[in-house]
Motif scaffolding. Sequence first.
Motif, mmCIF file in Angstrom:
data_model
loop_
_atom_site.group_PDB
_atom_site.id
_atom_site.type_symbol
_atom_site.label_atom_id
_atom_site.label_comp_id
_atom_site.label_asym_id
_atom_site.label_seq_id
_atom_site.Cartn_x
_atom_site.Cartn_y
_atom_site.Cartn_z
ATOM 1 N N PRO A 197 50.102 1.296 37.724
ATOM 2 C CA PRO A 197 48.647 1.172 37.917
ATOM 3 C C PRO A 197 47.852 2.389 37.455
ATOM 4 C CG PRO A 197 49.818 0.399 39.852
ATOM 5 C CD PRO A 197 50.823 1.065 38.984
ATOM 6 N N TYR A 198 48.481 3.566 37.405
ATOM 7 C CA TYR A 198 47.751 4.744 36.951
ATOM 8 C C TYR A 198 47.372 4.620 35.477
ATOM 9 C CZ TYR A 198 49.094 7.028 41.316
ATOM 10 O OH TYR A 198 49.256 7.338 42.641
ATOM 11 N N VAL A 199 48.235 3.971 34.690
ATOM 12 C CA VAL A 199 47.946 3.796 33.264
ATOM 13 C C VAL A 199 47.289 2.434 33.083
ATOM 14 C CG1 VAL A 199 48.871 3.971 30.927
ATOM 15 C CG2 VAL A 199 50.021 5.147 32.800
ATOM 16 N N SER A 200 46.176 2.251 33.729
ATOM 17 C CA SER A 200 45.413 1.007 33.665
ATOM 18 C C SER A 200 43.969 1.342 34.000
ATOM 19 C CB SER A 200 45.967 -0.020 34.656
ATOM 20 O OG SER A 200 45.652 0.347 35.988
ATOM 21 N N SER A 201 43.176 0.317 34.253
ATOM 22 C CA SER A 201 41.788 0.564 34.644
ATOM 23 C C SER A 201 41.635 0.653 36.150
ATOM 24 C CB SER A 201 40.894 -0.567 34.110
ATOM 25 O OG SER A 201 41.268 -1.813 34.705
ATOM 26 N N PRO A 206 39.576 2.909 31.029
ATOM 27 C CA PRO A 206 40.454 3.190 29.888
ATOM 28 C C PRO A 206 39.735 3.918 28.754
ATOM 29 C CG PRO A 206 40.797 0.953 30.673
ATOM 30 C CD PRO A 206 39.601 1.488 31.395
ATOM 31 N N GLU A 207 38.398 3.789 28.670
ATOM 32 C CA GLU A 207 37.638 4.450 27.620
ATOM 33 C C GLU A 207 37.734 5.967 27.681
ATOM 34 O OE1 GLU A 207 36.495 2.162 29.648
ATOM 35 O OE2 GLU A 207 36.096 0.421 28.365
ATOM 36 N N THR A 208 38.100 6.499 28.844
ATOM 37 C CA THR A 208 38.207 7.952 28.993
ATOM 38 C C THR A 208 39.573 8.482 28.572
ATOM 39 O OG1 THR A 208 38.979 7.784 31.293
ATOM 40 C CG2 THR A 208 36.601 7.846 30.928
ATOM 41 N N MET A 209 40.502 7.607 28.238
ATOM 42 C CA MET A 209 41.863 8.006 27.885
ATOM 43 C C MET A 209 41.973 8.263 26.390
ATOM 44 S SD MET A 209 44.011 5.227 30.159
ATOM 45 C CE MET A 209 43.661 4.950 31.890
ATOM 46 N N SER A 238 35.503 -2.364 34.285
ATOM 47 C CA SER A 238 36.095 -1.030 34.315
ATOM 48 C C SER A 238 35.096 0.055 33.941
ATOM 49 C CB SER A 238 37.293 -0.965 33.361
ATOM 50 O OG SER A 238 36.881 -1.214 32.024
ATOM 51 N N ASP A 239 34.031 -0.313 33.229
ATOM 52 C CA ASP A 239 33.016 0.667 32.841
ATOM 53 C C ASP A 239 31.875 0.783 33.851
ATOM 54 O OD1 ASP A 239 31.931 -1.804 32.461
ATOM 55 O OD2 ASP A 239 31.303 -1.478 30.382
ATOM 56 N N GLY A 240 32.001 0.082 34.980
ATOM 57 C CA GLY A 240 30.974 0.137 36.004
ATOM 58 C C GLY A 240 29.800 -0.777 35.751
#
Length: 277
Positions: A197-201, A206-209, A238-240
């Motif tokens: 789950p850490y490597v997800s949204s 995800p845009e910050t990765m 995920s982007d709010g």
Amino acid sequence: MTTAVDVRGLGSGAAPARWLRVVPDTVTMAGRVLRLARRDPDELLVALLLPVMIMVLFVYVFGGAIEVGTDYLSYATPGVILLCAGYGASNTAIALVQDASTGIMDRFRSMPVADATVLAGHVLASTGKNLVTTTIVLAVAASIGFRSDAGALAWLGAVGVVTAYIVAITCAATLVGVVARTPAAAGGLGFVMLFLPYVSSAFVPPETMPAWLRGIAEHQPVTPVIETVRGLLIGLGSDGAPVGDLGATAAVALAWCAGIGVVSLTAAAWVFARRGR
């Protein structure tokens, strides 16, 4: 479990007779797993404390430093739900290895019950336990300020998606449990379930990765599940930003869960039966 059936002389009718009792035998096996869990205070303590600790950690330790375009508690709650559910479901692998080490599996194979009911009982018990964990996560989140304007249908949809995810991860854990030889090896799945789950949204967009990691985050099974649950409960992506039609995302999430569940449980049943022979 069924013990009062005399299989002598049944001949070719023995196998069909086993499959006629799949549902009640599965429930019996699940009840056995739950009773064993109830007698293990360590497992009960972890199941109660882990959701609380993770929720407090993300909201009060990390939440103030992470900008996601909305209240971080609302953003992170679906991720914590899946994190705890995945970890709890992975314990099925350890339970199966422990069963194999005690010889109880040999006793089950000597009884007129289908092999599949032994595995299905573990899946059913895990699903029940982790739905309780999900309830604990939501209760903790509500106590520190989480609110959802979702209607009854949206809540039912979110619970359905979370349940599908729990079943899928439990099936994967079942496959690991029948393949692994030691509890330590089986426990490795717990680490994977905590890491995925850490490597997800789940906790950051995800845009910050970095570009290479973003591709992994956007195309692994946890992300569409997270996006579906978050969209149903708080109406955000995920982007709010507000989400529109969740149909495509939900379809991808359920397809991932169905694929993982069917492939894992089929492979587990084949390995379990082969070892029995």
